[in-house]
Scaffold this motif. Sequence first.
Motif, PDB file in Angstrom:
ATOM      1  N   ASP A  55      52.142 -31.067   4.002  1.00 38.37           N
ATOM      2  CA  ASP A  55      52.590 -31.826   2.828  1.00 38.37           C
ATOM      3  C   ASP A  55      53.671 -32.831   3.211  1.00 38.37           C
ATOM      4  OD1 ASP A  55      50.877 -30.536   1.049  1.00 38.37           O
ATOM      5  OD2 ASP A  55      52.371 -29.003   0.528  1.00 38.37           O
ATOM      6  N   ILE A  56      54.599 -32.397   4.021  1.00 37.20           N
ATOM      7  CA  ILE A  56      55.690 -33.278   4.440  1.00 37.20           C
ATOM      8  C   ILE A  56      55.155 -34.431   5.278  1.00 37.20           C
ATOM      9  CG2 ILE A  56      57.775 -33.406   5.873  1.00 37.20           C
ATOM     10  CD1 ILE A  56      58.356 -30.501   4.912  1.00 37.20           C
ATOM     11  N   ARG A  57      54.195 -34.141   6.172  1.00 36.34           N
ATOM     12  CA  ARG A  57      53.599 -35.202   6.993  1.00 36.34           C
ATOM     13  C   ARG A  57      52.913 -36.244   6.122  1.00 36.34           C
ATOM     14  NH1 ARG A  57      50.528 -32.845  12.265  1.00 36.34           N
ATOM     15  NH2 ARG A  57      51.587 -34.403  13.503  1.00 36.34           N
ATOM     16  N   ASP A  58      52.190 -35.784   5.091  1.00 36.86           N
ATOM     17  CA  ASP A  58      51.534 -36.718   4.183  1.00 36.86           C
ATOM     18  C   ASP A  58      52.548 -37.619   3.497  1.00 36.86           C
ATOM     19  OD1 ASP A  58      48.914 -35.951   4.668  1.00 36.86           O
ATOM     20  OD2 ASP A  58      48.837 -34.558   2.975  1.00 36.86           O
ATOM     21  N   ASP A  59      53.633 -37.026   3.032  1.00 35.85           N
ATOM     22  CA  ASP A  59      54.669 -37.804   2.359  1.00 35.85           C
ATOM     23  C   ASP A  59      55.295 -38.830   3.307  1.00 35.85           C
ATOM     24  OD1 ASP A  59      54.216 -36.351   0.068  1.00 35.85           O
ATOM     25  OD2 ASP A  59      55.942 -35.014   0.368  1.00 35.85           O
ATOM     26  N   LEU A  60      55.584 -38.413   4.527  1.00 37.86           N
ATOM     27  CA  LEU A  60      56.193 -39.325   5.496  1.00 37.86           C
ATOM     28  C   LEU A  60      55.251 -40.464   5.860  1.00 37.86           C
ATOM     29  CD1 LEU A  60      58.005 -36.851   7.904  1.00 37.86           C
ATOM     30  CD2 LEU A  60      59.040 -38.413   6.253  1.00 37.86           C
ATOM     31  N   GLU A  61      53.969 -40.157   6.026  1.00 37.53           N
ATOM     32  CA  GLU A  61      53.014 -41.200   6.372  1.00 37.53           C
ATOM     33  C   GLU A  61      52.833 -42.181   5.220  1.00 37.53           C
ATOM     34  OE1 GLU A  61      49.672 -38.893   7.610  1.00 37.53           O
ATOM     35  OE2 GLU A  61      50.538 -38.503   9.573  1.00 37.53           O
ATOM     36  N   ASP A  62      52.877 -41.697   3.985  1.00 33.18           N
ATOM     37  CA  ASP A  62      52.818 -42.585   2.827  1.00 33.18           C
ATOM     38  C   ASP A  62      54.037 -43.506   2.799  1.00 33.18           C
ATOM     39  OD1 ASP A  62      50.420 -41.550   1.971  1.00 33.18           O
ATOM     40  OD2 ASP A  62      51.335 -40.236   0.459  1.00 33.18           O
ATOM     41  N   ASP A  63      55.212 -42.945   3.065  1.00 36.12           N
ATOM     42  CA  ASP A  63      56.431 -43.738   3.085  1.00 36.12           C
ATOM     43  C   ASP A  63      56.379 -44.797   4.183  1.00 36.12           C
ATOM     44  OD1 ASP A  63      57.402 -42.284   0.967  1.00 36.12           O
ATOM     45  OD2 ASP A  63      58.732 -41.035   2.202  1.00 36.12           O
ATOM     46  N   LEU A  64      55.855 -44.440   5.347  1.00 38.23           N
ATOM     47  CA  LEU A  64      55.749 -45.401   6.451  1.00 38.23           C
ATOM     48  C   LEU A  64      54.778 -46.522   6.099  1.00 38.23           C
ATOM     49  CD1 LEU A  64      55.727 -43.157   9.648  1.00 38.23           C
ATOM     50  CD2 LEU A  64      57.444 -44.832   8.974  1.00 38.23           C
ATOM     51  N   SER A  65      53.675 -46.177   5.467  1.00 39.15           N
ATOM     52  CA  SER A  65      52.704 -47.220   5.121  1.00 39.15           C
ATOM     53  C   SER A  65      53.271 -48.158   4.065  1.00 39.15           C
ATOM     54  CB  SER A  65      51.392 -46.608   4.650  1.00 39.15           C
ATOM     55  OG  SER A  65      51.555 -45.932   3.429  1.00 39.15           O
TER      56      SER A  65
END
Length: 69
Positions: A55-65
């Motif tokens: 879940d945290i990885r998904d959130d971080l990748e969304d923030d990076l994009s």
Amino acid sequence: MTEPEEKESEAEKPKMPTVSGLGQKVLGEIEKLAGIVNADPLAQAEGEFNIEVGDIRDDLEDDLSRSKE
């Protein structure tokens, strides 16, 4: 004559889950279930941990994009 192809903007494209976060969640679910079946609380806890990390990885990748746009 042919008309130029219209390109979709980044905001219009549907967001697809990334493989890294999704993969982490799937492995976590499998590990959690294996811990339940084998009555191994450590494996179950590690599976739950991997789900949270996914879940945290998904959130971080969304923030990076979003920050790249």
